[in-house]
Scaffold this motif. Structure first.
Motif, PDB file in Angstrom:
ATOM      1  N   LYS A 203       0.821  -1.217   0.000  1.00 53.14           N
ATOM      2  CA  LYS A 203       0.000   0.000   0.000  1.00 53.14           C
ATOM      3  C   LYS A 203       0.850   1.260   0.000  1.00 53.14           C
ATOM      4  O   LYS A 203       0.368   2.348  -0.356  1.00 53.14           O
ATOM      5  CB  LYS A 203      -0.938  -0.010   1.211  1.00 53.14           C
ATOM      6  CG  LYS A 203      -2.057   1.015   1.128  1.00 53.14           C
ATOM      7  CD  LYS A 203      -3.035   0.858   2.274  1.00 53.14           C
ATOM      8  CE  LYS A 203      -4.175   1.872   2.167  1.00 53.14           C
ATOM      9  NZ  LYS A 203      -5.151   1.709   3.284  1.00 53.14           N
ATOM     10  N   ASP A 204       2.136   1.150   0.377  1.00 51.21           N
ATOM     11  CA  ASP A 204       3.020   2.316   0.350  1.00 51.21           C
ATOM     12  C   ASP A 204       3.546   2.613  -1.058  1.00 51.21           C
ATOM     13  O   ASP A 204       4.437   3.449  -1.235  1.00 51.21           O
ATOM     14  CB  ASP A 204       4.193   2.133   1.321  1.00 51.21           C
ATOM     15  CG  ASP A 204       5.134   1.001   0.899  1.00 51.21           C
ATOM     16  OD1 ASP A 204       4.823   0.293  -0.076  1.00 51.21           O
ATOM     17  OD2 ASP A 204       6.168   0.820   1.567  1.00 51.21           O
ATOM     18  N   LYS A 205       2.997   1.898  -2.080  1.00 54.16           N
ATOM     19  CA  LYS A 205       3.300   2.087  -3.505  1.00 54.16           C
ATOM     20  C   LYS A 205       4.658   1.536  -3.920  1.00 54.16           C
ATOM     21  O   LYS A 205       5.102   1.752  -5.049  1.00 54.16           O
ATOM     22  CB  LYS A 205       3.218   3.568  -3.909  1.00 54.16           C
ATOM     23  CG  LYS A 205       1.890   4.226  -3.616  1.00 54.16           C
ATOM     24  CD  LYS A 205       1.903   5.676  -4.082  1.00 54.16           C
ATOM     25  CE  LYS A 205       0.602   6.390  -3.733  1.00 54.16           C
ATOM     26  NZ  LYS A 205       0.604   7.795  -4.187  1.00 54.16           N
ATOM     27  N   LYS A 223       7.244   4.142  -5.264  1.00 55.27           N
ATOM     28  CA  LYS A 223       6.256   4.662  -6.212  1.00 55.27           C
ATOM     29  C   LYS A 223       6.409   4.023  -7.592  1.00 55.27           C
ATOM     30  O   LYS A 223       6.642   4.701  -8.595  1.00 55.27           O
ATOM     31  CB  LYS A 223       6.347   6.188  -6.316  1.00 55.27           C
ATOM     32  CG  LYS A 223       5.877   6.904  -5.059  1.00 55.27           C
ATOM     33  CD  LYS A 223       5.785   8.400  -5.267  1.00 55.27           C
ATOM     34  CE  LYS A 223       5.254   9.093  -4.028  1.00 55.27           C
ATOM     35  NZ  LYS A 223       5.145  10.555  -4.212  1.00 55.27           N
ATOM     36  N   THR A 228      -3.140   5.649  -6.056  1.00 56.72           N
ATOM     37  CA  THR A 228      -3.382   5.119  -4.709  1.00 56.72           C
ATOM     38  C   THR A 228      -4.066   3.761  -4.710  1.00 56.72           C
ATOM     39  O   THR A 228      -4.126   3.103  -3.683  1.00 56.72           O
ATOM     40  CB  THR A 228      -4.247   6.107  -3.910  1.00 56.72           C
ATOM     41  OG1 THR A 228      -5.474   6.343  -4.615  1.00 56.72           O
ATOM     42  CG2 THR A 228      -3.514   7.426  -3.721  1.00 56.72           C
ATOM     43  N   ARG A 229      -4.566   3.321  -5.861  1.00 55.06           N
ATOM     44  CA  ARG A 229      -5.249   2.038  -5.930  1.00 55.06           C
ATOM     45  C   ARG A 229      -4.232   0.887  -5.885  1.00 55.06           C
ATOM     46  O   ARG A 229      -3.053   1.084  -6.171  1.00 55.06           O
ATOM     47  CB  ARG A 229      -6.083   1.958  -7.211  1.00 55.06           C
ATOM     48  CG  ARG A 229      -7.205   2.987  -7.307  1.00 55.06           C
ATOM     49  CD  ARG A 229      -8.408   2.552  -6.503  1.00 55.06           C
ATOM     50  NE  ARG A 229      -9.013   1.357  -7.108  1.00 55.06           N
ATOM     51  CZ  ARG A 229      -9.688   0.452  -6.421  1.00 55.06           C
ATOM     52  NH1 ARG A 229      -9.803   0.563  -5.113  1.00 55.06           N
ATOM     53  NH2 ARG A 229     -10.226  -0.590  -7.036  1.00 55.06           N
ATOM     54  N   ARG A 248      -1.169   8.801 -11.549  1.00 51.46           N
ATOM     55  CA  ARG A 248      -1.674   9.858 -10.673  1.00 51.46           C
ATOM     56  C   ARG A 248      -3.052  10.327 -11.113  1.00 51.46           C
ATOM     57  O   ARG A 248      -3.851  10.774 -10.298  1.00 51.46           O
ATOM     58  CB  ARG A 248      -0.682  11.025 -10.658  1.00 51.46           C
ATOM     59  CG  ARG A 248      -1.052  12.126  -9.658  1.00 51.46           C
ATOM     60  CD  ARG A 248      -0.023  13.240  -9.634  1.00 51.46           C
ATOM     61  NE  ARG A 248       1.196  12.830  -8.955  1.00 51.46           N
ATOM     62  CZ  ARG A 248       2.342  12.536  -9.565  1.00 51.46           C
ATOM     63  NH1 ARG A 248       2.406  12.601 -10.901  1.00 51.46           N
ATOM     64  NH2 ARG A 248       3.402  12.192  -8.890  1.00 51.46           N
ATOM     65  N   SER A 250      -5.324   8.351 -12.203  1.00 53.28           N
ATOM     66  CA  SER A 250      -6.195   7.176 -12.052  1.00 53.28           C
ATOM     67  C   SER A 250      -6.355   6.370 -13.328  1.00 53.28           C
ATOM     68  O   SER A 250      -7.350   5.680 -13.511  1.00 53.28           O
ATOM     69  CB  SER A 250      -7.578   7.592 -11.520  1.00 53.28           C
ATOM     70  OG  SER A 250      -7.458   8.143 -10.234  1.00 53.28           O
TER      71      SER A 250
END
Length: 503
Positions: A203-205, A223, A228-229, A248, A250
């Motif tokens: 979840k921290d990418k 990253k 964020t998905r 970014r 989506s």
């Protein structure tokens, strides 16, 4: 400009691929599974797992968690009274078949446990509530399972407690635990082809490459995708990593990474702005990747090559109804006579629909270029070998003539089954996970078994004595190997503590 066009045209001609015309087709209604109450859990998992013998589907269940196990050739309506595997106290989140035994399946649940089940050859005749092994080590729900690709009995689990655990299911022992590698929820875990390292998304990418035996994070890409998905990652057979995620803005993305340099991706493709997480399914034999998103009506497929742009979009399968999940059949289960190179099992709300990916060919002969030797069910290593630090590639088999194991081969695979305790009503020492070699297994694998049936009784008795001697020697050797394996495991742990500065 004309010269550039010619060069571009030539490049297009050079990249000829036998998979340019892969044809996807759903099976007819009468060959689907109907009236299957597919689970409504929101966990981002396939929720379905097929293998050459069975198909497992996580279903709705009152008062606990359950999943169906049906013969792969089953079709038509599934009766509501069909027995299920129903030993969990909370919903099941993931199921995965053992790659080395088509009768063994693991299930992960919200009840914080992982259970391993032995499915009879004839399937379930009654509800199965008693697992052969229950693995307890997570403090929160467990949603990720990953069997080791080449080592027998090694199973990786990951839970919402941010822990990665590696188990020897033959003994039920937790052999490795990574508690500090991930600061947040783990989205996916995938072994590399030899099973020496894993890649994870979080979840921290971040995309991480981890050595689970040393408990160390080898490389990190912060990253990997900006969105964020949830992300997903799979190891390719050449060591590269393919990830799916969101930009970014989506937009759904597909990226290819060189593990020697994670600074920038080798290739990035942006697709659409749908919210569904793209689940990647990778076929190492054809270097094809299939992307299937929950809530999507499409399955995209790509070919990964060594030439730019590396990830080549081939086509997509589109239907009217969205999928709630999908299972990907291993290559041993496809129909080589129909040039089928992949098969999905698409989950609808109350139906399971097979979808075949085929390469049209006019010849009825075996198409060797479509079916290079593939990973068989025979493990390359025992659990103790891998724990001791050994690695090995999969043992490959030919699919020429289709994967139909003769009876003798089916008996041989008994030797490769997990060292699970026998299902017994006794609760004493017989329920331990110590491996046992039965006389019947040795007898049935003897090359002269057929000839014995036609020989005289005295000759049979003599050969039985010889087999008993071999059996005694095998048991003695197994005891020595076990003792050495335990000693090596202890020394490995001591060495790891010394390297970590604990001693």
């Amino acid at each position: 400009m004309d010269e550039l066009n010619v060069m571009s045209f030539r490049r297009g001609v050079v990249r000829q691929s036998k998979f340019r015309h892969v044809f996807a087709q759903a099976w007819k209604t009468e060959h689907c599974l109907d009236d299957v109450r597919v689970t409504r859990v929101t966990w981002e998992a396939p929720l379905c797992a097929p293998n050459p013998k069975f198909i497992a589907v996580i279903v709705e269940a009152g008062g606990g968690g359950a999943f169906l196990v049906l013969p792969l050739n089953k079709s038509g309506r599934v009766d509501q009274n069909t027995p299920t595997v129903c030993g969990h106290a909370a919903p099941v989140l993931d199921v995965q078949w053992c790659p080395h035994d088509d009768n063994v399946i693991a299930s992960a649940s919200e009840d914080c446990t992982v259970k391993v089940w032995q499915i009879p050859d004839e399937g379930l005749k009654a509800p199965m509530t008693e697992a052969v092994v229950t693995l307890e080590g997570h403090s929160k729900r467990v949603g990720i399972l990953a069997w080791h690709p080449t080592a027998l009995n090694i199973l990786l689990t990951a839970g919402c407690d941010n822990l990665v655990c590696v188990w020897d299911v033959g003994t039920g022992e937790l052999v490795y635990q990574l508690s500090d590698a991930h600061p947040d929820l783990i989205y996916s875990v995938c072994w590399n082809r030899e099973g020496s390292v894993v890649c994870t998304t979080c979840k921290d990418k971040a995309l991480r490459i981890i050595d689970p035996r040393r408990g160390t994070v080898l490389k990190v890409k912060e990253k990997a995708h900006d969105g964020t998905r949830p992300m997903r990652a799979v190891f390719l057979s050449d060591g590269k990593i393919l990830t799916t995620g969101f930009s970014r803005m989506s937009e759904r993305q597909l990226a290819l990474w060189d593990t020697n340099d994670l600074t920038e991706p080798m290739a990035v493709q942006e697709m659409d702005t749908s919210n569904g997480v793209l689940l990647p399914f990778y076929d190492p034999d054809t270097s094809m990747v299939y992307l299937c998103g929950k809530g999507d009506c499409t399955i995209r497929y790509f070919e990964v090559t060594d030439e730019s742009p590396y990830v080549h979009f081939i086509s997509l399968y589109s239907s009217k109804e969205p999928q709630r999940g999908a299972g990907f059949l291993c290559k041993r289960g496809v129909d080589v006579n129909k040039c089928e190179i992949a098969r999905f099992y698409k989950l609808h709300e109350r139906k399971v629909e097979p979808i075949s990916m085929t390469v049209p060919r006019k010849s009825d002969l075996f198409q060797g270029d479509l079916y290079p030797d593939t990973a068989g069910s025979e493990p390359s290593l025992l659990a103790e070998d891998w724990i001791a630090g050994q690695d090995a590639p999969p043992i490959l088999i030919s699919l020429s003539g289709g994967y139909v194991a003769p009876p003798s081969k089916q008996r041989d695979t008994l030797r490769g089954r997990p060292k699970l305790p026998p299902q017994s009503d006794d609760s004493g020492p017989a329920a331990t996970a110590t491996p046992v070699v039965k006389e019947t297994e040795v007898e049935t694998t003897a090359p002269a078994r057929v000839a014995q049936e036609t020989e005289a009784v005295p000759d049979r008795a003599k050969e039985d004595d010889q087999l008993n001697e071999i059996l005694t020697e095998v048991k003695a050797l197994k005891a020595v190997v076990q003792a050495q394996g335990q000693r090596i495991d202890m020394l490995e742990r001591q060495l790891a503590r010394i390297e970590d500065g604990d001693v």
